[in-house]
Design a protein around this motif. Structure first.
Motif, short mmCIF file in Angstrom:
data_model
loop_
_atom_site.label_atom_id
_atom_site.label_comp_id
_atom_site.label_asym_id
_atom_site.label_seq_id
_atom_site.Cartn_x
_atom_site.Cartn_y
_atom_site.Cartn_z
N GLY A 1 69.94 -60.10 -13.02
CA GLY A 1 68.89 -60.31 -12.03
C GLY A 1 69.19 -59.64 -10.69
N LEU A 2 68.13 -59.22 -10.01
CA LEU A 2 68.26 -58.45 -8.76
C LEU A 2 67.44 -59.10 -7.65
N ASN A 3 67.65 -60.38 -7.45
CA ASN A 3 66.93 -61.11 -6.40
C ASN A 3 67.65 -60.90 -5.08
N PRO A 4 67.09 -60.10 -4.16
CA PRO A 4 67.80 -59.77 -2.92
C PRO A 4 67.84 -60.91 -1.91
N ALA A 5 67.08 -61.97 -2.18
CA ALA A 5 67.12 -63.14 -1.30
C ALA A 5 68.33 -64.02 -1.59
N ILE A 6 68.97 -63.80 -2.75
CA ILE A 6 70.07 -64.66 -3.17
C ILE A 6 71.34 -63.87 -3.46
N VAL A 7 71.21 -62.74 -4.15
CA VAL A 7 72.38 -61.96 -4.57
C VAL A 7 72.85 -61.06 -3.42
N PRO A 8 74.15 -61.07 -3.10
CA PRO A 8 74.67 -60.20 -2.04
C PRO A 8 74.40 -58.72 -2.32
N ALA A 9 74.25 -57.93 -1.27
CA ALA A 9 73.89 -56.52 -1.41
C ALA A 9 74.89 -55.75 -2.27
N CYS B 1 61.26 -60.93 -3.41
CA CYS B 1 60.74 -59.76 -2.69
C CYS B 1 59.39 -60.06 -2.03
N GLY B 2 59.25 -61.27 -1.52
CA GLY B 2 57.99 -61.65 -0.90
C GLY B 2 58.00 -61.56 0.62
N THR B 3 59.15 -61.24 1.21
CA THR B 3 59.26 -61.12 2.67
C THR B 3 60.00 -59.84 3.02
N PRO B 4 59.82 -59.33 4.26
CA PRO B 4 60.33 -58.00 4.61
C PRO B 4 61.85 -57.82 4.52
N LYS B 5 62.63 -58.80 4.94
CA LYS B 5 64.08 -58.59 5.00
C LYS B 5 64.70 -58.32 3.64
N PRO B 6 64.48 -59.18 2.62
CA PRO B 6 65.07 -58.86 1.30
C PRO B 6 64.51 -57.59 0.69
N ILE B 7 63.23 -57.29 0.96
CA ILE B 7 62.66 -56.03 0.47
C ILE B 7 63.44 -54.85 1.01
N GLN B 8 63.74 -54.89 2.31
CA GLN B 8 64.47 -53.78 2.94
C GLN B 8 65.88 -53.66 2.39
N ILE C 1 70.81 -44.78 -4.32
CA ILE C 1 71.13 -44.41 -5.70
C ILE C 1 70.16 -43.37 -6.22
N PHE C 2 68.86 -43.64 -6.08
CA PHE C 2 67.81 -42.74 -6.57
C PHE C 2 67.30 -41.91 -5.40
N VAL C 3 68.05 -40.89 -5.07
CA VAL C 3 67.85 -40.18 -3.79
C VAL C 3 66.56 -39.36 -3.76
N ASN C 4 65.96 -39.06 -4.90
CA ASN C 4 64.74 -38.25 -4.94
C ASN C 4 63.48 -39.07 -5.19
N ALA C 5 63.62 -40.37 -5.17
CA ALA C 5 62.51 -41.23 -5.60
C ALA C 5 61.75 -41.85 -4.43
N LYS C 6 60.44 -41.93 -4.62
CA LYS C 6 59.60 -42.77 -3.76
C LYS C 6 59.70 -44.19 -4.32
N ILE C 7 60.02 -45.14 -3.46
CA ILE C 7 60.29 -46.49 -3.93
C ILE C 7 59.27 -47.47 -3.37
N VAL C 8 58.63 -48.21 -4.27
CA VAL C 8 57.66 -49.23 -3.89
C VAL C 8 58.16 -50.57 -4.42
N ILE C 9 58.36 -51.52 -3.51
CA ILE C 9 58.87 -52.84 -3.90
C ILE C 9 57.80 -53.89 -3.61
N SER C 10 57.50 -54.68 -4.61
CA SER C 10 56.51 -55.75 -4.49
C SER C 10 57.10 -57.03 -5.08
N GLU C 11 56.52 -58.16 -4.72
CA GLU C 11 57.03 -59.42 -5.27
C GLU C 11 56.65 -59.56 -6.74
N ASP C 12 57.40 -60.40 -7.44
CA ASP C 12 57.19 -60.56 -8.87
C ASP C 12 55.82 -61.14 -9.21
#
Length: 283
Positions: free
Chosen positions: A31-39, A69-76, A85-96
């Protein structure tokens, strides 16, 4: 290449699409929940998956839908890691929740609910999601989720509210040493995932009066706080996403009927439906 990820707290499913709109491969990370798992742990969980790293320079877009991923800080936090990691990618993050909507109903109005490691709900009008209450996670909310039921089982065991026969089997299946439990809750990543791991115990005993009562009460709490406030009628489609909804669908449908509602469908894993949605909407 485009990567699509459905990132829950327990696991994250990834699918790659090539330029011909065909599936190139699929894989799964923790799992990759940025609100809980350390960076640092988030970073390691991604780079240790060779299938992702093998194509990291070829990825042009990433559509990541994730728990937490429902608030700005964990999204960032997550976006910074993915960009490194994916240096050539456009990245769009949305909540589950948005992934659940796309997987369940596409562009049609419906109530969409998540009952997995965590829980949530929204009403989708065909264009926008309406969420009456923000999700504050496993400590304060997550009614009827895996971690909610896991917490309930542990509490009942230690307070001796669990029937003796079931308590004995619970003890056989899990390490219930208090220090071990506290270590996993307060010192390890993903305490919500740890709590949810206890919920699987309920499936083998779901016809037992005690277990069925826990499930029924949890589902009723979810309906009370996460469905009924939308004031929708029996004609409104209702979709559920997640393992708890899938494994206890019969009890869930009974609870819906008691609330004069009908469940349209239950989807255990949304990734295949999410893939279809993206393929149909790629320019």
């Amino acid at each position: 290449m485009i990567l699509i990820a459905d990132g829950g707290s327990t696991k994250a499913d990834w699918i790659a699409i090539n330029k011909n709109k065909e599936e190139a491969f699929r894989t799964r990370t923790l799992g990759l929940n940025p609100a809980i798992v350390p960076a640092e742990e988030l970073y390691n969980r991604i780079i240790n998956m060779f299938q992702l790293i093998n194509v990291k320079d070829d990825v042009e877009e990433i559509h990541f839908y994730g728990a937490g991923c429902g608030t700005p800080k964990p999204i960032q936090i997550l976006k910074t890691i993915l960009e490194s990691i994916f240096v050539n990618a456009k990245i769009v993050i949305s909540e589950d929740m948005l992934a659940a909507v796309y997987a369940a109903t596409g562009k049609e109005p419906a109530l969409v609910c998540i009952l997995g490691t965590g829980s949530n709900s929204c009403y989708y009008d065909g264009e926008n999601m309406e969420m009456l209450v923000p999700s504050l996670g496993y400590i304060l909310m997550d009614e009827a989720s895996g971690n909610y039921f896991g917490k309930k089982l542990i509490i009942d065991y230690f307070y001796k509210n669990m029937p003796a026969e079931i308590a004995e089997k619970f003890k056989e299946e899990f390490d219930l040493d208090p220090d071990y439990i506290k270590k996993n809750l307060y010192r390890e990543p993903n305490p919500n995932m740890y709590l949810a791991s206890f919920a699987k115990f309920m499936f083998d005993f779901k016809e037992e009066k005690y277990i069925k009562k826990i499930i029924t009460e949890g589902f009723q709490e979810f309906f009370k706080y996460r469905i009924l406030p939308y004031n929708k009628t029996i004609d409104t489609p209702i979709y559920f996403i997640g393992s708890i909804a899938h494994y206890f669908r019969d009890i869930l449908e009974e609870m819906a009927a008691k609330n004069n509602l009908v469940i349209t469908d239950v989807i255990q894993r949304p990734i295949d439906n999410l893939l279809e949605y993206h393929i149909n909407n790629i320019n």
